[in-house]
Design a protein around this motif. Structure first.
Motif, mmCIF file in Angstrom:
data_model
loop_
_atom_site.group_PDB
_atom_site.id
_atom_site.type_symbol
_atom_site.label_atom_id
_atom_site.label_comp_id
_atom_site.label_asym_id
_atom_site.label_seq_id
_atom_site.Cartn_x
_atom_site.Cartn_y
_atom_site.Cartn_z
ATOM 1 N N TYR A 40 0.632 -1.231 0.120
ATOM 2 C CA TYR A 40 -0.352 0.944 -0.395
ATOM 3 C C TYR A 40 1.002 1.248 0.166
ATOM 4 O O TYR A 40 0.341 1.970 0.075
ATOM 5 N N GLY A 51 1.740 -8.827 -12.469
ATOM 6 C CA GLY A 51 0.161 -8.085 -11.853
ATOM 7 C C GLY A 51 -0.482 -7.987 -13.027
ATOM 8 O O GLY A 51 -1.389 -8.408 -13.710
ATOM 9 N N LYS A 55 -2.874 -9.393 -15.683
ATOM 10 C CA LYS A 55 -4.932 -9.017 -16.273
ATOM 11 C C LYS A 55 -4.235 -8.256 -17.235
ATOM 12 O O LYS A 55 -5.604 -7.911 -17.667
ATOM 13 N N ALA A 216 -9.880 -1.647 -7.058
ATOM 14 C CA ALA A 216 -8.858 -2.860 -6.727
ATOM 15 C C ALA A 216 -8.587 -1.793 -5.261
ATOM 16 O O ALA A 216 -8.363 -2.167 -4.464
ATOM 17 N N GLN A 219 -10.715 -3.368 -2.839
ATOM 18 C CA GLN A 219 -10.320 -4.937 -2.681
ATOM 19 C C GLN A 219 -9.281 -4.862 -2.017
ATOM 20 O O GLN A 219 -8.708 -5.924 -2.353
ATOM 21 N N ASN A 221 -6.314 -4.287 -3.446
ATOM 22 C CA ASN A 221 -5.753 -4.812 -4.523
ATOM 23 C C ASN A 221 -4.524 -3.584 -4.831
ATOM 24 O O ASN A 221 -5.163 -3.196 -6.045
ATOM 25 N N GLN A 224 -2.890 -3.990 -8.076
ATOM 26 C CA GLN A 224 -3.866 -3.831 -8.919
ATOM 27 C C GLN A 224 -3.888 -2.347 -9.574
ATOM 28 O O GLN A 224 -4.289 -1.974 -11.067
#
Length: 256
Positions: A40, A51, A55, A216, A219, A221, A224
């Protein structure tokens, strides 16, 4: 000889750009790994790239959605901005009022209009196109107006002495003179169009990179989030580069 020098300069600029990008990636990776930063705060670039690859289908679809909005809004904003500047050149008496009104509207950050635009046009692609057009049109309006005003007064007097009217002056003198500033405004507006599209998507959308970033974050994430940011940056650089290439082709005399 001049053409070879320009080509060599461009090649050197490209090499420096690639080297700078590699150094930035290496520094990013070293800081994230060396200080064991949590995702984060700053995920490692290797994780972000992995990633992005994992994706890639979803991010490619989101990028195409965002670029569609940005391109449509960009084209509409360019027509509005350039068209309004040309109209004021032909109707100089309306200039003071129109410039004041346009400046007043754009004195507020364009994102502040997002709630109203989303309310009026919905959360589909139309609202994003309107927001991008609003942002781009002001930039193109100012650059075009400044370019049209750069004409030497003596050139105007000379053409008028040969019977040239306003339309002839506009087509044969003002627009060619304004072309460098118009193209510069078009180049600068590329990045702004993508940014505005993404920010508006984060406030409400059915898809796009902004929507991916927002989902994202919900979530938690963060890899992402950064993957979407990397794709958005790549799309902006590509858009900027294509318009810059078109500018160099149209202003070919500068490269001689």
């Amino acid at each position: 000889m001049g053409g070879r020098a320009v080509t060599a300069q461009r090649s050197l600029a490209v090499q420096r750009g690639i080297l700078g990008a590699l150094l930035m990636i290496g520094l990013w990776e070293g800081i994230a790994r060396g200080f064991s930063l949590p995702a984060y705060v700053l995920p490692a670039m290797s994780d972000v790239l992995l990633g992005t690859w994992n994706k890639r289908a979803m991010l490619a679809e989101a990028a195409s959605y965002t670029l569609s909005e940005a391109l449509l809004g960009y084209a509409l904003g360019a027509l509005l901005g350039i068209g309004l500047a040309v109209a004021l050149t032909l109707l100089p008496r309306a200039r003071g009022f129109v410039v004041t009104a346009v400046t007043a509207v754009n004195s507020v950050p364009v994102v502040a209009y997002s709630p109203l635009i989303l309310l009026w046009f919905g959360i589909g692609i139309a609202s994003k196109v309107v927001m991008v057009a609003l942002a781009v049109s002001f930039t193109l309006f100012l650059s075009t107006l400044a370019g049209l005003d750069r004409v030497d007064r003596r050139s105007i007097d000379l053409m008028r002495s040969f019977g040239a009217g306003r339309l002839a002056l506009l087509w044969r003198l003002r627009l060619p003179t304004a072309l460098p500033l118009i193209l510069a405004g078009l180049r600068v507006s590329t990045v702004r169009s993508v940014i505005v599209a993404i920010v508006t998507e984060m406030l409400g959308a059915y898809g796009g990179l902004g929507w991916v970033i927002y989902q994202a974050v919900l979530q938690i994430n963060f890899v992402q989030v950064w993957s979407a940011i990397v794709v958005a940056s790549a799309a902006s650089i590509l858009f900027f580069g294509l318009v810059g290439l078109a500018e160099r082709r149209l202003l070919f005399w500068r490269n001689a």
